[in-house]
Design an enzyme around this catalytic site. Structure first.
Site, short mmCIF file in Angstrom:
data_model
loop_
_atom_site.label_atom_id
_atom_site.label_comp_id
_atom_site.label_asym_id
_atom_site.label_seq_id
_atom_site.Cartn_x
_atom_site.Cartn_y
_atom_site.Cartn_z
N GLU A 377 1.05 -1.52 -0.18
CA GLU A 377 0.24 0.84 0.11
C GLU A 377 0.49 1.68 0.29
O GLU A 377 0.01 2.67 0.32
CB GLU A 377 -0.71 -0.33 1.02
N GLU A 458 -6.44 -7.70 -0.60
CA GLU A 458 -7.34 -7.46 -0.03
C GLU A 458 -8.54 -7.08 0.27
O GLU A 458 -9.03 -6.34 -0.82
CB GLU A 458 -6.78 -6.07 1.65
C1 GAL Z 1 -4.98 -2.91 5.15
C2 GAL Z 1 -3.18 -3.31 5.17
C3 GAL Z 1 -3.36 -4.33 6.27
C4 GAL Z 1 -4.29 -3.71 7.38
C5 GAL Z 1 -5.98 -3.74 6.55
C6 GAL Z 1 -6.88 -3.64 7.74
O1 GAL Z 1 -4.97 -1.02 4.94
O2 GAL Z 1 -2.81 -3.61 4.79
O3 GAL Z 1 -1.91 -4.53 7.04
O4 GAL Z 1 -4.34 -2.89 7.51
O5 GAL Z 1 -5.52 -2.42 5.96
O6 GAL Z 1 -8.44 -4.20 6.58
#
Ligand code: GAL
Length: 744
Positions: A377, A458
């Site tokens: 990210e 994710e």
């Molecule tokens: C994303 C991140 C993860 C975790 C996640 C929570 O932005 O890559 O490590 O923090 O959010 O939803």
């Protein structure tokens, strides 16, 4: 032949570090690795307590057998910023907390005992990835993986890269690039054997320079590595020189992987990727979990959650986890350490080295299908990421790269556009749930005019944190979001697959999570006990491998607003279900293929369109037992009784194993469950439980704990002696429970 000896025992651990420490054996606690510098409480701790220096020391005697040999120590990992001293002199330093490093000690050893001192520093040094800004996870501190004493011929095999260039042909080839620690005259031999150790073929070549290619061609009758038949072979390479023989062996598999705009293929067969992100942390122990726990996580992902892929967010993980993924056929997305922040030039150079260390450590794992070579990210950084990609391709031409991002229109330097798409729920308002978006189209995200290989790395996570003991209606929404994402990804040919955030809850900094240093983002809790959302994944598995029948309810009249259990989601891979309330006739209900047309196994949803509100509905009537039955091909395959009047009946003690290994800190999870008379977990049972252990071993974590939402997790660690260990759990609501472990 080389010797690789476990070097985990007998370290003296002490707090802090000063120049004197490198010269003197300090007072401290004698520990065995893997070790965490500070064992944390379950939650509500101060995470700065481990963010400082610690010292590990050990005496090492120079042995006769070392003479004429290359003697090194291999640290599988230490967090972080390790400096290694021998008899007061610094002999090595390694910043990164996730990759191995090898230290030559032979030339420094004096006769008799030598003092080895390792300083590690758990402070978040902004010069080292992932540090420099906030991070949503903890990195802990300690020599948290194994250390090995390696004794080889003076010139040794440093590494071997095994490739299978024509894996899909009937006649196969295996090549081995053998890297030596330095150039030497000698003969290299390679032996290919199957999983039973039976020799299949050999090859031989003269060593030339520091890199020599051995090749075995025309191999017939070999099997592919695949998710359902993960056939592994072993390539053993020897180097014969005047000084003797060195040997190195590695497992590998014959398989091809490719990400294309129209999908991912394993062995040329399209496969939609479905999985979860995994951290490598445990309650109390932080990162310091040995082999058993690492392997168990892979097993849980594959067998309990029916995933075909895991992402090692956000760093290279234990080799035991990866080895297990190879053995069971679980695909892996592995990535370099980092979280949103890109540091200065030295930091970037360290990160580029992380690419090298990750790939050269792990290139022989058939389970790994892609290298993540961006800081998770982070913003675009052309030169930095051009270099991480160039290096990844140079080191490994067989795998594509990805780089996980969360911004639209970011520069695509990788082979696969890997996106954290958190759009689901970001515009949620009451009553708008049906219209809400799950995913963005890939062209909207990439800003490109043509499709590219595109994966969602994710989703969910912080958009809807949910505890295992949260209210039923919240959990139903949590489940719905995971189902909705899986359905959207499965139905979009422009998306190769997805990994949801995330496998289990994890300890984190105070800047994140619920204020108690836990991010409740998992489909399981920190002990890997399933939330309802875990069954959203499990139910996508083939019923041949396990029938899933899980209603998203605590089965009570008054848990939800206004009352009742409708709408009731039943996560199942059955063809249909029947549900009876009390003595009334069972209602047959089919899976909801309209809402979830792309899921292999849509859930059954009961609401007032298919059952009567009278029975399942709101407040003010008697409440009854329920009986839920799942049918496949017309036959009942699983039944679940739901008590309308639950009372504490049994304390289940469920260890992952009872046969433990002595002398390796073998650490096993034990789950206690408060069960009602139907054998169901009592969702709001929070009573105290006291634990005691007899024998050579210890309970990791407190000896007085409490059930949290009907279950309690703990770990039992075997000591050095063989024998038995007996764990007793006492909770006033139940008869005492015991479990006996045999240690050998
Ligand atoms: C994303 C991140 C993860 C975790 C996640 C929570 O932005 O890559 O490590 O923090 O959010 O939803």
């Amino acid at each position: 032949m080389r010797k690789v000896l476990n070097f985990n025992a007998g370290w003296v651990f002490s707090e802090g570090f000063d120049a004197e420490a490198a010269n003197t054996l300090r007072d401290g606690e004698t520990v065995r690795l893997p070790h965490t510098a500070v064992e944390l409480p379950f939650n509500y701790f101060d995470e700065t307590c481990y963010q400082r220096a610690f010292t590990y020391q050990k005496l090492i005697a120079k042995e006769e057998s070392f003479s004429g040999k290359r003697v090194t120590l291999v640290f599988d990992a230490a967090m972080a910023d390790s400096v290694v001293y021998l008899n007061g002199t610094e002999i090595a330093a390694h910043k990164d907390g996730y990759t191995p490093f090898e230290v030559e000690i032979g030339s420094h050893l004096q006769d008799g005992d030598n003092l080895l001192t390792v300083k590690i520093d758990g402070s978040e040094n902004p010069e080292i990835p992932p540090f420099g800004n906030v991070i949503d996870y903890l990195t802990f501190a300690g020599i948290y993986r194994d250390v090995w004493l390696k004794i080889t011929t003076p010139v040794a095999i440093d590494n071997v890269k095994i490739e299978t260039p024509d894996a899909l042909s009937a006649r196969k080839t295996v090549t081995a690039d053998v890297f030596l620690t330095e150039a030497t005259a000698g003969t290299l031999r390679a032996k290919l054997s199957d999983a039973d150790g039976k020799e299949i073929a050999t090859a031989e070549a003269a060593a030339s320079g520091t890199k020599t290619r051995l090749s075995i061609e025309g191999l017939e009758g070999l099997e592919l590595w695949d998710i359902d038949s993960p056939t592994l072979y072993t390539l053993s390479v020897t180097l014969q020189t005047e000084a003797g023989t060195d040997a190195f062996s590695s497992r590998f598999g014959f398989r091809t992987v490719s990400f294309a705009a129209d999908g991912f293929r394993l062995n040329d067969r399209p496969l939609k990727l479905r999985g979860l992100n995994r951290h490598q942390s445990w309650p109390y122990l932080g990162y310091a979990m040995g082999r058993r726990g690492q392997e168990k996580d892979a097993d849980i992902l594959k067998y309990e959650l029916a995933c075909n892929v895991a992402r090692t967010s956000h760093y290279p993980q234990s080799k035991y986890f990866l080895d297990r993924c190879d053995e069971i056929g679980l695909l892996v997305f592995e990535e370099i350490p980092g979280w949103q922040h890109i540091g200065g030039e030295a930091w970037k150079l360290e990160s580029i080295e992380n690419v090298r260390r990750m790939i050269t450590r792990d290139w022989n794992h058939p389970s790994i299908i892609i290298w993540g070579v961006r800081i998770n990210e982070s913003a675009d950084d052309h030169d930095f990421y051009a270099e991480t990609n160039r290096l990844a391709h140079e080191l490994d031409a067989t795998r594509q790269t990805g780089g996980v991002r969360c911004i639209e229109n970011s520069e695509l330097l990788e082979d696969v556009y890997t996106m954290n798409d958190f759009v689901l729920g970001d515009e949620e308002q009451p009553g708008r749930n049906e219209a809400r978006r799950s995913t963005r189209s890939q062209k909207q995200v990439t800003g490109l005019s043509k499709n590219v290989p595109y994966m969602i790395t994710e989703y969910n996570g912080h958009m809807y944190p949910t505890k295992r003991f949260d209210q039923e209606s919240r959990q139903a929404e949590h489940v719905t979001r995971h189902l909705q994402m899986m359905n959207a990804i499965a139905g979009d040919p422009d998306i190769v697959g997805g990994t949801g955030w995330c496998m289990f809850d994890y300890n984190t900094h105070h800047d994140f999570g619920s204020g108690d240093r836990i991010c409740y983002h998992g489909v399981m809790d920190m002990h890997r006990e399933p939330k309802f959302a875990a069954y959203a994944y499990a139910s996508q598995g083939d019923p041949d491998k396990g029938v899933v029948l899980q209603p998203v309810t605590f089965w009570a009249r008054g848990e939800r607003n206004i009352g009742g259990v409708l709408p009731l989601i039943i996560l199942t891979n059955c063809d249909y279900i029947e549900l009876a309330v009390g003595d009334s006739a069972p209602k047959r209900v089919e899976p909801d293929r309209t809402t979830y047309p792309h899921l292999a196994h849509p859930p059954v949803i009961l609401d007032t369109t298919n059952v009567s509100a009278e029975e399942f509905g709101d407040w003010g009537r008697q409440w009854f037992d329920g009986t839920l039955t799942g049918y496949i091909e017309g036959k009942p395959v699983k039944t679940m009784k739901l008590s309308g009047n639950p009372i504490p009946t049994t304390m289940e003690i469920a260890p992952d194993a009872t046969a433990l290994r002595a002398g390796e800190k073998d650490c096993v999870r034990v789950i206690l469950r408060a069960l009602d008379q139907c054998g169901n977990v009592m969702a709001f049972f929070d009573e105290p439980v006291s634990l005691s252990l007899e024998g050579d071993g210890r309970i990791v974590g407190p000896e007085i704990t409490s059930f949290r939402g009907g279950s309690a997790g703990l770990y039992v660690e075997a000591g050095d002696a063989a024998g038995t260990l007996t764990l007793t759990a006492r909770c006033p609501a139940f008869a005492d429970g015991t479990v006996t472990f045999t240690i050998s």
